[in-house]
Every structure is written in C-alpha cells, then in structure tokens.
Design an enzyme around this catalytic site. Structure first.
Site, PDB file in Angstrom:
ATOM      1  CE1 TYR A 169      -3.581  -2.413   0.082  1.00 31.43           C
ATOM      2  CE2 TYR A 169      -4.092  -1.702   2.319  1.00 31.43           C
ATOM      3  CZ  TYR A 169      -4.403  -2.448   1.206  1.00 31.43           C
ATOM      4  OH  TYR A 169      -5.536  -3.235   1.209  1.00 31.43           O
ATOM      5  CB  CYS A 214      -2.639  -2.160   7.349  1.00 32.55           C
ATOM      6  SG  CYS A 214      -1.737  -1.293   6.050  1.00 32.55           S
ATOM      7  CG  ASN A 215       1.208   1.105  11.409  1.00 34.15           C
ATOM      8  OD1 ASN A 215       1.068   1.726  12.453  1.00 34.15           O
ATOM      9  ND2 ASN A 215       1.686  -0.126  11.385  1.00 34.15           N
ATOM     10  CB  CYS A 230       5.298  -1.504   8.581  1.00 35.93           C
ATOM     11  SG  CYS A 230       4.616  -2.596   7.313  1.00 35.93           S
ATOM     12  CB  THR A 231       1.298  -5.048  10.748  1.00 38.62           C
ATOM     13  OG1 THR A 231       0.864  -4.941   9.383  1.00 38.62           O
ATOM     14  CG2 THR A 231       0.493  -4.097  11.609  1.00 38.62           C
TER      15      THR A 231
END
Length: 255
Positions: free
Chosen positions: A42, A73-74, A183-184
């Site tokens: 993304y 998701c950040n 970030c995950t």
C-alpha cells in the site's frame, strides 16, 4: 453477535503479527483474516486507492459476519479508518506507530521510526509526534522493499539483511536507542533487526496493544464470545492463496 467473528485485514500478511496477539489474548474468538496481497504494498498507493481497498475488504468481512474489524495496517489506518468508522455500524480498531511508549523508554533522547513512506507522510503521524515527542528527537526512516521481503517469506535472506542494515544505519549513527516497528510486517523481521542493531536497541511494535483495545471494545459493547472452545481462523487472500498457505505456519509460529 457474541458468536460472530472478528475481522482482521492488512495489505498482505503483515497483519498476521497482530492476529497472533489477538489469538493469544482472545482464544475463544473466531477470526477472519484478509490478506490484500494482490494489491500489496500500500505504501506507494494514493489515499483514495487505499481507502477504496479498505471499503471493499470491510464489506467482504461484514458479509462474513464480522462484529468488529481490526485494520491491522498502519498505512490503511491513516488513509481509511476514520471513513470506515463514519460509514459502518460496527467498531473498528486501527494501528498507530508506538511513538508514545518509545518516548517513555528512550535513554538517549533519540527514537527511530521504521515505516512505509505513506505512513510517515500522514497528518496522523505528525500529530502523534507533536503530541508525544516532547524533548525527544524522532527520526523517521521509510523502508521500501521490506514489505515485499516479508510477503515472499524471506525473513532472514541476505537481501533482507542488506535492506535492514541500510535503513537502521542512519538511526544508529544519530544515537537512536529505541526503534519503532511502524509497519505490521516488520515484527516478523524482529530477530534480524535486533541482530543488526544489537541488544542495546529496544524494538517496539503495537500488536499487543491493539489486541487489548479489541478486547476492551468487545467487553464494552457486550460482544465478547462466550464459547467454551478455541475459536477457528478463516483465511482469505486477494493474491496467491497457496503462498498465504505456505507462509501461514511460519508467521503464526506453528509447527
């Protein structure tokens, strides 16, 4: 609704790092995970593109009966979570980089943040820094390429190490003793990042905090599962389902 599942989604497999924490804290809950790997990453997409994906996935998860959705998701949280909360009648839990606990933990007064470019550019992140940084210096580092390495399952490959060394070097040179995994996908690289930075640098992510927030919302809304069993996990991907199936045991820590 108590028997309905929790929905969890991410741009790819990164949100499994959050799913693991939810599973650990809320073992009775059924979970539906959606990896948007067909549209990953993304980080290079516009806000409108990310929001459109978040809406499509939310509608998919609600069709599966989701009683609460975790935007794991950040980047998607920054682009879409407020729109989702205003549009749909169920609770949403979003992500944010762990700036506040990092500021509380640093001894050197320098905190590094590893994240996607889109997450670092958002107003939400700048407000987070303004609210919590105080006299601590926050150094940000975009990390193009790391998400793709995790999506490929290359958690300790030489190419992945080279990227980690490149992105952490400026933070170490400027004295960061705490690094935020913003970030995950990055918690899956924790052993590699820790090996590169050394044990004197603390690494922080927000997966456990997000799981606790999901638990609070479920309890507040009276939605927590009362099942006398371990919940199941249902897996979906917009990308290569076989790749998700290959990565799932590795990322979930299963044998």
């Amino acid at each position: 609704m108590n028997a309905a599942p929790l929905g969890v989604f991410d741009s790819g497999v990164g949100g499994i790092s959050v799913l693991r924490e939810i599973r650990r804290l809320l073992p009775r809950e059924d979970l539906v995970y959606y990896a948007d790997s067909g549209h990953c990453p993304y980080g290079g997409k516009t806000r409108e593109q990310i929001q459109a994906r978040a809406v499509a996935i939310t509608e998919f998860l609600m069709a599966r009966g989701a009683k609460l959705i975790v935007v794991a998701c950040n980047t998607a949280t920054i682009a879409a979570v407020e729109h989702l909360r205003a549009t749909y009648p169920i609770p949403f839990v979003g992500m944010e980089p762990a700036v506040k606990p990092a500021v509380a933990q640093t001894r050197s007064g320098v905190v590094g943040v590893l994240a996607t470019g889109a997450a670092l550019a958002g107003d939400k992140f700048h407000k987070l820094v303004a609210d919590h940084a105080r006299d601590v210096r926050i150094i940000t580092q975009p990390c193009p390429g790391l998400v793709e390495q995790v999506e490929a399952g290359l958690l300790d490959a030489p190419e992945t190490r080279a990227l980690v060394e490149r992105y952490t070097a400026p933070l170490l040179q400027q004295g960061a003793d705490v690094m935020v995994l913003g970030c995950t996908h990055y918690p899956f690289l924790r052993p590699l990042i820790q090996d590169v930075t050394g044990k004197g640098v603390s690494l922080i992510d927000t997966g456990a905090a997000v799981a606790r927030q999901a638990q609070r919302l479920l309890e507040r809304e009276g939605l927590a599962s009362d099942a006398e069993r371990v919940g199941c996990i249902e897996w979906h991907s917009s990308g290569d389902a076989a790749q998700l199936e290959r990565l799932r045991p590795l990322l979930m820590g299963e044998t």
